[in-house]
Enzyme design. Structure first.
Site, PDB file in Angstrom:
ATOM      1  N   GLY A  32     -63.533   0.692  11.060  1.00 24.32           N
ATOM      2  CA  GLY A  32     -62.711   1.761  10.493  1.00 24.32           C
ATOM      3  C   GLY A  32     -63.454   3.075  10.524  1.00 24.32           C
ATOM      4  O   GLY A  32     -64.331   3.299  11.359  1.00 24.32           O
ATOM      5  N   CYS A  33     -63.128   3.937   9.589  1.00 25.48           N
ATOM      6  CA  CYS A  33     -63.724   5.266   9.518  1.00 25.48           C
ATOM      7  C   CYS A  33     -65.229   5.161   9.404  1.00 25.48           C
ATOM      8  O   CYS A  33     -65.754   4.483   8.524  1.00 25.48           O
ATOM      9  CB  CYS A  33     -63.156   6.018   8.321  1.00 25.48           C
ATOM     10  SG  CYS A  33     -63.953   7.610   8.033  1.00 25.48           S
TER      11      CYS A  33
END
Length: 186
Positions: A15-16
């Site tokens: 993810g981020c």
């Protein structure tokens, strides 16, 4: 300056990268965690290009660590704690192939260890559903722009950091602090 030849690296995306990098930089034995891009076809991609989804790169973190202080399997434990490996091409509200769950292995041994880590994570029952974590051979890592490095540390009060990164870091600190994985605060 003392030369360290026993350091190893691992590259993965969950993810981020702001969330992932911040947490890994708090671990004992981690020398550095650097946000960047890997797995795509565009050379030296920019954040804006990666966000279009056309580069095939994932947001990743390159972790340099001392295996005498923290093991690959411990790093994998943290990796599977920090993101949901059952979400295809997304983490929460962050959607796109750049947010995919991916482990870039650098040797047959790392591939075997990654497969074992997936098995351990599945058996833990933490995540329900089929795992979609991609296993891919590592080829190249492109560091993200300077403003992405240590982003949460510099910008903890931005809306995204307050709503997403901060709570994730607090859960991480509680869980891994109890396991004595964290560096001394100083």
């Amino acid at each position: 300056m003392e030369q360290q030849t026993n350091y190893k690296t691992v590259v993965f995306g969950g993810g981020c990268f702001w969330c992932v990098e911040s947490c890994f930089n708090m671990l004992k034995g981690v020398v550095s965690a650097v946000s960047g891009y890997s797995g795509g076809t565009t050379e030296n991609p920019t954040y804006e290009e990666v966000c279009t989804g056309t580069t095939n790169h994932a947001e990743v973190v390159k972790i340099t660590y001392d295996p005498s202080q923290i093991s690959y399997s411990q790093l994998m434990e943290v990796f599977f704690f920090l993101h949901d490996p059952t979400q295809l091409n997304r983490q929460g509200e962050d959607v796109g192939t750049q947010y995919r769950s991916v482990i870039f292995y650098q040797s047959p041994e790392e591939l075997e260890e990654a497969l074992e880590a997936i098995s351990v994570s599945k058996n833990s029952g933490r995540w329900q559903g089929d795992y979609v974590t991609e296993l891919a051979p590592f080829s190249v890592f492109y560091p993200a722009e300077t403003y992405h490095q240590g982003y949460y540390h510099v910008n903890p009060n931005t809306p995204y950091c307050s709503a997403v990164v901060g709570p994730k870091i607090q859960k991480f600190k509680t869980y891994f602090g109890e396991k004595n994985y964290l560096k001394e605060q100083g």
